[in-house]
Design a protein around this motif. Sequence first.
Motif, PDB file in Angstrom:
ATOM      1  N   GLN A  39       0.840  -1.204   0.000  1.00  0.00           N
ATOM      2  CA  GLN A  39       0.000   0.000   0.000  1.00  0.00           C
ATOM      3  C   GLN A  39       0.873   1.251   0.000  1.00  0.00           C
ATOM      4  OE1 GLN A  39      -3.392   0.057  -0.095  1.00  0.00           O
ATOM      5  NE2 GLN A  39      -3.843   2.168   0.435  1.00  0.00           N
ATOM      6  N   ALA A  40       1.928   1.238   0.797  1.00  0.00           N
ATOM      7  CA  ALA A  40       2.825   2.392   0.864  1.00  0.00           C
ATOM      8  C   ALA A  40       3.525   2.620  -0.479  1.00  0.00           C
ATOM      9  CB  ALA A  40       3.855   2.193   1.972  1.00  0.00           C
ATOM     10  N   LEU A  97       1.316   3.844   8.511  1.00  0.00           N
ATOM     11  CA  LEU A  97       2.149   5.036   8.704  1.00  0.00           C
ATOM     12  C   LEU A  97       3.626   4.641   8.743  1.00  0.00           C
ATOM     13  CD1 LEU A  97       2.368   8.067   9.125  1.00  0.00           C
ATOM     14  CD2 LEU A  97       2.108   7.684  11.575  1.00  0.00           C
ATOM     15  N   ASP A  98       3.946   3.563   9.442  1.00  0.00           N
ATOM     16  CA  ASP A  98       5.331   3.098   9.495  1.00  0.00           C
ATOM     17  C   ASP A  98       5.823   2.683   8.108  1.00  0.00           C
ATOM     18  OD1 ASP A  98       5.480   3.524  12.221  1.00  0.00           O
ATOM     19  OD2 ASP A  98       4.906   1.466  12.725  1.00  0.00           O
ATOM     20  N   ALA A  99       4.981   2.003   7.348  1.00  0.00           N
ATOM     21  CA  ALA A  99       5.367   1.577   6.001  1.00  0.00           C
ATOM     22  C   ALA A  99       5.581   2.784   5.090  1.00  0.00           C
ATOM     23  CB  ALA A  99       4.319   0.641   5.412  1.00  0.00           C
ATOM     24  N   SER A 104       9.174   6.263   2.189  1.00  0.00           N
ATOM     25  CA  SER A 104       9.476   7.644   1.818  1.00  0.00           C
ATOM     26  C   SER A 104      10.751   8.161   2.492  1.00  0.00           C
ATOM     27  CB  SER A 104       8.302   8.553   2.193  1.00  0.00           C
ATOM     28  OG  SER A 104       8.189   8.638   3.598  1.00  0.00           O
ATOM     29  N   ARG A 105      11.435   7.271   3.188  1.00  0.00           N
ATOM     30  CA  ARG A 105      12.659   7.632   3.915  1.00  0.00           C
ATOM     31  C   ARG A 105      12.404   8.736   4.927  1.00  0.00           C
ATOM     32  NH1 ARG A 105      15.646   7.194  -1.521  1.00  0.00           N
ATOM     33  NH2 ARG A 105      16.209   5.002  -1.530  1.00  0.00           N
ATOM     34  N   GLN A 106      11.348   8.528   5.714  1.00  0.00           N
ATOM     35  CA  GLN A 106      10.976   9.448   6.804  1.00  0.00           C
ATOM     36  C   GLN A 106      10.680  10.855   6.282  1.00  0.00           C
ATOM     37  OE1 GLN A 106      10.571   7.924   9.770  1.00  0.00           O
ATOM     38  NE2 GLN A 106      11.405   6.077   8.865  1.00  0.00           N
ATOM     39  N   TYR A 138      -6.796  10.617   9.253  1.00  0.00           N
ATOM     40  CA  TYR A 138      -6.305  10.164   7.949  1.00  0.00           C
ATOM     41  C   TYR A 138      -4.813  10.466   7.812  1.00  0.00           C
ATOM     42  CZ  TYR A 138     -10.516   8.696   5.446  1.00  0.00           C
ATOM     43  OH  TYR A 138     -11.599   8.003   4.999  1.00  0.00           O
ATOM     44  N   LEU A 139      -4.158   9.690   6.983  1.00  0.00           N
ATOM     45  CA  LEU A 139      -2.749   9.928   6.658  1.00  0.00           C
ATOM     46  C   LEU A 139      -2.695  10.772   5.399  1.00  0.00           C
ATOM     47  CD1 LEU A 139      -1.397   6.311   7.189  1.00  0.00           C
ATOM     48  CD2 LEU A 139      -1.550   8.167   8.839  1.00  0.00           C
ATOM     49  N   VAL A 140      -1.800  11.739   5.391  1.00  0.00           N
ATOM     50  CA  VAL A 140      -1.682  12.657   4.262  1.00  0.00           C
ATOM     51  C   VAL A 140      -0.222  12.739   3.819  1.00  0.00           C
ATOM     52  CG1 VAL A 140      -1.916  15.071   3.513  1.00  0.00           C
ATOM     53  CG2 VAL A 140      -3.625  14.063   5.017  1.00  0.00           C
ATOM     54  N   TYR A 141      -0.065  12.686   2.511  1.00  0.00           N
ATOM     55  CA  TYR A 141       1.244  12.928   1.900  1.00  0.00           C
ATOM     56  C   TYR A 141       1.093  14.195   1.074  1.00  0.00           C
ATOM     57  CZ  TYR A 141       5.878  11.484   0.446  1.00  0.00           C
ATOM     58  OH  TYR A 141       7.235  11.416   0.266  1.00  0.00           O
TER      59      TYR A 141
END
Length: 143
Positions: A39-40, A97-99, A104-106, A138-141
């Motif tokens: 998913q990541a 989130l961890d994945a 994304s290299r943090q 929610y997670l946001v990029y």
Amino acid sequence: MSYLILAFFSAFLLFSAGALQRDNLTDAQTQQAGVMKYQAASTLRYMNALNSYLYYHPVADGTISDSLLESAPPAGVRHLIRQGRVFVYQPARTGLLDALATHSRQSALLGTVKARRLLDLRGTDMQITVPETIPDGYLVYLN
């Protein structure tokens, strides 16, 4: 003597059944971690496809049809463009989130929505107000 053999055999079965349950739990955790890694990676491919499209076709506000992109979004992933900033968002799931952080290299552009504010991986407010269509948790990029 037969009771001793029966007791030994019963104890053996009990211990082996417990070991099998632990193995099943470990397999389920491994599978879940694999799903989150996929998913990541898919989320980052989708984000890159959006960036590539927007480089040649700038959009200030709105969304882009996924059919115009070279990568389809993974299940549950959506995007929104506000004032030229791209929000790629999805519901938080255990391990996601961890994945995302690992893939994304943090990245400093990754965060979680809380009270319409974006918090980075350490929980620090990024000073970005999130559009009202993106729910809390929610997670946001960002881009």
